[in-house]
Design an enzyme around this catalytic site. Structure first.
Site, PDB file in Angstrom:
ATOM      1  N   GLU A  59      14.508 -25.332   4.565  1.00  0.00           N
ATOM      2  CA  GLU A  59      13.393 -24.418   4.261  1.00  0.00           C
ATOM      3  C   GLU A  59      13.881 -22.968   4.256  1.00  0.00           C
ATOM      4  OE1 GLU A  59      10.247 -25.395   7.037  1.00  0.00           O
ATOM      5  OE2 GLU A  59       9.501 -26.992   5.724  1.00  0.00           O
ATOM      6  N   HIS A  81      -5.651 -35.686 -16.344  1.00  0.00           N
ATOM      7  CA  HIS A  81      -4.736 -35.217 -17.374  1.00  0.00           C
ATOM      8  C   HIS A  81      -5.071 -33.796 -17.795  1.00  0.00           C
ATOM      9  CE1 HIS A  81      -1.838 -35.751 -20.555  1.00  0.00           C
ATOM     10  NE2 HIS A  81      -2.704 -35.256 -21.420  1.00  0.00           N
ATOM     11  N   CYS A 117       3.746 -23.185  16.106  1.00  0.00           N
ATOM     12  CA  CYS A 117       3.175 -23.294  14.755  1.00  0.00           C
ATOM     13  C   CYS A 117       2.632 -21.958  14.260  1.00  0.00           C
ATOM     14  CB  CYS A 117       2.073 -24.353  14.768  1.00  0.00           C
ATOM     15  SG  CYS A 117       1.162 -24.428  13.229  1.00  0.00           S
ATOM     16  N   CYS A 159       5.205 -23.084  11.475  1.00  0.00           N
ATOM     17  CA  CYS A 159       4.519 -23.431  10.220  1.00  0.00           C
ATOM     18  C   CYS A 159       3.880 -22.238   9.512  1.00  0.00           C
ATOM     19  CB  CYS A 159       3.418 -24.446  10.500  1.00  0.00           C
ATOM     20  SG  CYS A 159       3.794 -25.627  11.788  1.00  0.00           S
ATOM     21  N   TYR A 169      14.836 -29.952   8.535  1.00  0.00           N
ATOM     22  CA  TYR A 169      13.704 -29.239   7.933  1.00  0.00           C
ATOM     23  C   TYR A 169      13.954 -27.724   7.886  1.00  0.00           C
ATOM     24  CZ  TYR A 169      10.150 -33.019   8.561  1.00  0.00           C
ATOM     25  OH  TYR A 169       9.386 -34.150   8.502  1.00  0.00           O
ATOM     26  N   GLU A 213      -0.685 -37.355 -12.176  1.00  0.00           N
ATOM     27  CA  GLU A 213      -1.113 -38.587 -12.839  1.00  0.00           C
ATOM     28  C   GLU A 213       0.029 -39.591 -12.950  1.00  0.00           C
ATOM     29  OE1 GLU A 213      -2.283 -38.210 -17.031  1.00  0.00           O
ATOM     30  OE2 GLU A 213      -1.173 -36.342 -17.142  1.00  0.00           O
ATOM     31  N   LYS A 219       6.327 -19.360   8.432  1.00  0.00           N
ATOM     32  CA  LYS A 219       7.254 -20.000   7.478  1.00  0.00           C
ATOM     33  C   LYS A 219       6.589 -20.184   6.112  1.00  0.00           C
ATOM     34  CE  LYS A 219       7.003 -23.969   6.661  1.00  0.00           C
ATOM     35  NZ  LYS A 219       7.444 -25.056   7.519  1.00  0.00           N
TER      36      LYS A 219
HETATM   37  P1  NDP Z   1      16.329 -31.252  12.898  1.00  0.00           P
HETATM   38  O1  NDP Z   1      16.529 -32.092  14.092  1.00  0.00           O
HETATM   39  O2  NDP Z   1      15.465 -31.714  11.808  1.00  0.00           O
HETATM   40  O3  NDP Z   1      17.741 -30.889  12.272  1.00  0.00           O
HETATM   41  C1  NDP Z   1      18.786 -30.385  13.054  1.00  0.00           C
HETATM   42  C2  NDP Z   1      20.012 -30.284  12.184  1.00  0.00           C
HETATM   43  O4  NDP Z   1      21.056 -29.658  12.923  1.00  0.00           O
HETATM   44  C3  NDP Z   1      20.526 -31.656  11.752  1.00  0.00           C
HETATM   45  O5  NDP Z   1      20.895 -31.565  10.397  1.00  0.00           O
HETATM   46  C4  NDP Z   1      21.724 -31.861  12.659  1.00  0.00           C
HETATM   47  O6  NDP Z   1      22.732 -32.635  12.055  1.00  0.00           O
HETATM   48  C5  NDP Z   1      22.222 -30.455  12.842  1.00  0.00           C
HETATM   49  N1  NDP Z   1      22.981 -30.300  14.083  1.00  0.00           N
HETATM   50  C6  NDP Z   1      22.641 -30.733  15.318  1.00  0.00           C
HETATM   51  N2  NDP Z   1      23.597 -30.419  16.210  1.00  0.00           N
HETATM   52  C7  NDP Z   1      24.563 -29.767  15.533  1.00  0.00           C
HETATM   53  C8  NDP Z   1      25.815 -29.209  15.879  1.00  0.00           C
HETATM   54  N3  NDP Z   1      26.257 -29.263  17.151  1.00  0.00           N
HETATM   55  N4  NDP Z   1      26.573 -28.631  14.919  1.00  0.00           N
HETATM   56  C9  NDP Z   1      26.129 -28.602  13.657  1.00  0.00           C
HETATM   57  N5  NDP Z   1      24.952 -29.113  13.247  1.00  0.00           N
HETATM   58  C10 NDP Z   1      24.172 -29.696  14.169  1.00  0.00           C
HETATM   59  O7  NDP Z   1      15.858 -29.857  13.500  1.00  0.00           O
HETATM   60  P2  NDP Z   1      15.272 -28.544  12.867  1.00  0.00           P
HETATM   61  O8  NDP Z   1      15.802 -27.485  13.761  1.00  0.00           O
HETATM   62  O9  NDP Z   1      15.521 -28.428  11.408  1.00  0.00           O
HETATM   63  O10 NDP Z   1      13.712 -28.742  13.067  1.00  0.00           O
HETATM   64  C11 NDP Z   1      13.162 -29.224  14.296  1.00  0.00           C
HETATM   65  C12 NDP Z   1      11.930 -30.033  14.041  1.00  0.00           C
HETATM   66  O11 NDP Z   1      10.855 -29.168  13.729  1.00  0.00           O
HETATM   67  C13 NDP Z   1      12.017 -31.005  12.874  1.00  0.00           C
HETATM   68  O12 NDP Z   1      12.584 -32.213  13.230  1.00  0.00           O
HETATM   69  C14 NDP Z   1      10.591 -31.152  12.444  1.00  0.00           C
HETATM   70  O13 NDP Z   1      10.015 -32.207  13.130  1.00  0.00           O
HETATM   71  C15 NDP Z   1       9.971 -29.831  12.847  1.00  0.00           C
HETATM   72  N6  NDP Z   1       9.743 -29.004  11.640  1.00  0.00           N
HETATM   73  C16 NDP Z   1       8.848 -29.424  10.710  1.00  0.00           C
HETATM   74  C17 NDP Z   1       8.621 -28.683   9.566  1.00  0.00           C
HETATM   75  C18 NDP Z   1       7.657 -29.173   8.547  1.00  0.00           C
HETATM   76  O14 NDP Z   1       6.829 -30.017   8.856  1.00  0.00           O
HETATM   77  N7  NDP Z   1       7.733 -28.699   7.313  1.00  0.00           N
HETATM   78  C19 NDP Z   1       9.318 -27.443   9.326  1.00  0.00           C
HETATM   79  C20 NDP Z   1      10.244 -27.097  10.341  1.00  0.00           C
HETATM   80  C21 NDP Z   1      10.441 -27.859  11.459  1.00  0.00           C
HETATM   81  P3  NDP Z   1      22.642 -34.245  11.928  1.00  0.00           P
HETATM   82  O15 NDP Z   1      21.692 -34.494  10.811  1.00  0.00           O
HETATM   83  O16 NDP Z   1      24.033 -34.641  11.607  1.00  0.00           O
HETATM   84  O17 NDP Z   1      22.174 -34.745  13.253  1.00  0.00           O
END
Ligand code: NDP
Length: 458
Positions: free
Chosen positions: A187, A442, A44, A49, A183, A447, A52
Site C-alpha cells: 500500500e 451494463h 485504524c 485505515c 499489506y 458485470e 492510509k
Molecule cells: P504483514 O504481516 O502483512 O507483512 C509483514 C511483511 O514483512 C511480510 O512480507 C514479511 O515477510 C516481512 N518481514 C517480516 N520480518 C521480516 C524481516 N526480519 N526482514 C524482512 N522482512 C520481514 O504485516 P504488515 O506490517 O504489512 O501489516 C500488518 C497487518 O495489518 C496485516 O497483516 C493486516 O492484517 C493489517 N493491515 C490491513 C490493511 C487492510 O486491510 N487494507 C492495511 C494495512 C495493514 P514474509 O512474507 O516472508 O513473512
C-alpha cells in the site's frame, strides 16, 4: 450488575474493538469504563485505515490527471503536489474523528480515563495519569490494546521509520524505500509512487503478498511494476547508513540505494508491554498473542481480550465484529455465534486495488477434490480513451462437486468496493449457477463476475 465492583466492564484501549465493546455493553445498562493513554480510535483512525485511505485517494490523482487528457481535458500546466497540505488536512480530519469518538463514548455513558492502564489482579486496574495513580475495580476487564509496528534488528535500523511515523513525515521523500511484502508495504509503495516519489519495495521472498491467490500476486506485481514501483524480490536490507540528509541502504544483493526515507513494514506485534499480564498469570501463545476461548475469555476468566491482541486477521471489521459477539455473549447472554473467519473479505489498497474473499485457487485445490476456475483479465472501458495500460483481473473459484463459489478475487479499480458485495454471496454459499442467473449491470467491469461462462481451467 455487581455491587462488589465499581464497573461491570472496564476496557483497556480505546481502538475500534475497545470502543465498540464499551459502547455496546453500556447500552445494555452495564457500568462501563475505558482507559486510553494515546489517541481515541486506535490504529485504524489515527495511524492505519483512515489516514492510509486518505493518502491512497491523494495518490490516485496522478493517474486521474493523465487519464483525463484522452477525454479532452487539458491541464493549464503540470500538476504539482504539496505534501504539507495533504498531511495537515489529514491531521485535521483525524482530530475531528477523535472528537466524534469521545462524544460517542460520553453519549453512551461510558466513563473515559485518559490514563495508562495496567492489570493489578483479575478485577483491579491501575490507572496512571500525569504521574498520579488511581485504581478501579471491575467484574470483567477487557484487554483491547491492539498491535504495534515491529522493526527487525539490523545495523542502522534506527534510521527506518515505522507505519505510525510515515503519516507525519516533516518533508516529502522524493526517494522512498519500503521493506516488507505485506499489506502495509504494497500500500505505501503504491501511495508514495503515486504521489511522485521514486519508490523501491524490498521483499525477502520470491513474490510479495504471501497467502493471497498466486495469480493475484503475479498480476499485482506486473501492474505495480508498470506504474513504476521498483520491486526487489529475494532481497533484504543489510544495513542503513546516513548520508547527509539522505540514507544509503545496503541490500543483500550488494546494491546500494540512496533514498530519503525507509519504511519498515515488517509486521505488527500484540501490544502487551506494561499491561500487567504477568501479575494475573496470563501467558502469550507462540505467536505472541493472548489466547482466548470462544467467549473471549483469557486464561483468567474475568479478563477478556479481542482484536489484534488475539489470533485472527488483524482487521478493524474483525475487531468490531468480535466486540459485538463479546457483548452478546456476556451482556445480552445469548449463545456465542462464532464468526465465520473463512469468508472475511479483505482489500489491499495498492494500485490497482486488490479485493478478495474466500479461498485462493491454491487453498481451494487443497481443500476440494476438483475445482473450476473462471477468470478474465481485461482493459477497462475507461482506459480505451485514457490510454492507461492498467488491466483488471477477476476470478471465481468454484467447488466442482457442489457448484458453490468458494473464492472471489479481483485486482482493479475499486476492487474493495466490488468484492464487498460479492462477499455476501460467498458467505451465503451461493453457487456459480446463482451468479449466472444474476443479470449484469451494463456497462460496468463488475458485470464480468456474472458473465464468465467457460471455466479457464479445472
Ligand atoms: P504483514 O504481516 O502483512 O507483512 C509483514 C511483511 O514483512 C511480510 O512480507 C514479511 O515477510 C516481512 N518481514 C517480516 N520480518 C521480516 C524481516 N526480519 N526482514 C524482512 N522482512 C520481514 O504485516 P504488515 O506490517 O504489512 O501489516 C500488518 C497487518 O495489518 C496485516 O497483516 C493486516 O492484517 C493489517 N493491515 C490491513 C490493511 C487492510 O486491510 N487494507 C492495511 C494495512 C495493514 P514474509 O512474507 O516472508 O513473512
Amino acid at each position: 450488575m455487581s455491587a462488589e465492583y465499581e464497573y461491570d466492564l472496564f476496557v483497556i484501549g480505546a481502538g475500534s474493538g475497545g470502543v465498540r465493546a464499551a459502547r455496546m455493553a453500556a447500552s445494555t445498562g452495564a457500568r462501563v469504563g475505558i482507559a486510553e493513554d494515546r489517541y481515541l480510535g486506535g490504529t485504524c483512525v489515527n495511524v492505519g485505515c483512515v489516514p492510509k485511505k486518505l493518502y491512497a485517494y491523494a495518490s490516485h490523482f496522478q493517474d486521474n490527471f493523465s487519464d483525463a487528457e484522452g477525454f479532452g481535458w487539458q491541464m493549464a500546466g503540470p500538476a504539482t503536489f504539496n505534501w504539507a497540505t495533504l498531511r495537515d488536512n489529514k491531521t485535521s480530519e483525524i482530530s475531528r474523528l477523535n472528537g466524534i469518538y469521545q462524544r460517542m463514548l460520553e453519549g453512551a455513558g461510558v466513563t473515559l480515563f485518559n490514563a495508562r492502564a495496567r492489570l493489578l489482579d483479575p478485577h483491579t486496574v491501575s490507572l496512571v495519569s500525569q504521574g498520579s495513580e488511581t485504581q478501579v475495580t471491575a467484574k470483567q476487564i477487557l484487554l483491547a490494546t491492539g498491535g504495534w509496528p515491529w522493526v527487525p534488528d539490523f545495523p542502522g535500523c534506527e534510521h527506518a521509520i515505522n507505519s505510525n511515523q510515515v503519516f507525519d513525515l516533516q518533508n516529502f521523500p522524493n526517494r522512498f524505500l519500503v521493506l516488507g511484502g505485506g499489506y502495509i508495504a504494497v500500500e505505501f509503495a503504491s501511495i508514495f509512487n503515486g504521489l511522485g516519489s521514486e519508490t523501491h519495495l524490498i521483499y525477502r521472498g520470491e513474490l510479495f503478498l504471501k497467502g493471497f491467490d498466486q495469480e493475484v500476486r503475479e498480476f499485482t506485481c506486473e501492474e505495480m511494476a508498470k506504474k513504476g514501483v521498483n520491486l526487489h524480490f529475494n532481497t533484504n536490507i543489510e544495513r542503513i547508513e546516513p548520508n547527509g540528509t539522505a540514507l544509503n541502504v545496503h541490500l543483500t544483493t550488494g546494491e546500494v540505494l540512496e533514498v530519503d526515507a525507509v519504511l519498515a513494514a515488517t509486521g505488527r506485534r500484540a501490544n502487551t508491554e506494561g499491561l500487567g499480564l504477568e501479575a494475573v498469570g496470563i501467558t502469550l501463545d507462540a505467536s505472541g498473542k493472548i489466547p482466548i476461548n470462544e467467549r473471549y475469555e483469557t486464561q483468567v476468566r474475568s479478563v477478556l481480550a479481542l482484536g489484534d491482541l488475539t489470533n485472527g486477521p488483524e482487521l478493524t471489521p474483525v475487531a468490531l465484529a468480535e466486540a459485538m459477539q463479546l457483548v452478546d455473549t456476556h451482556f445480552n447472554k445469548t449463545e456465542p455465534k462464532p464468526l465465520d473467519y473463512a469468508t472475511i473479505p479483505t482489500a489491499v489498497f495498492c494500485h490497482p486495488n486488490i479485493g478478495t474473499v474466500g479461498l485462493s485457487e491454491e487453498a481451494a485445490r487443497e481443500k476440494h477434490t476438483k475445482i473450476c476456475v473462471y477468470r478474465t483479465d481485461f482493459r477497462s472501458m475507461k482506459h480505451t480513451l485514457s490510454g492507461n495500460t492498467e488491466r483488471v483481473l477477476m476470478k471465481l473459484i468454484v467447488d466442482d462437486e457442489t457448484d458453490v463459489v468458494v473464492g472471489a478475487h479481483m485486482v482493479g479499480e475499486d476492487a474493495g468496493e466490488l468484492i464487498q458485495g460479492i462477499a455476501i454471496a460467498v458467505r451465503a454459499g451461493l453457487t456459480k449457477r446463482d451468479f449466472d442467473c444474476t443479470v449484469g449491470i451494463h456497462p460496468t467491469g463488475a458485470e464480468e463476475f456474472v458473465t464468465m461462462r467457460e471455466p479457464s481451467r479445472y
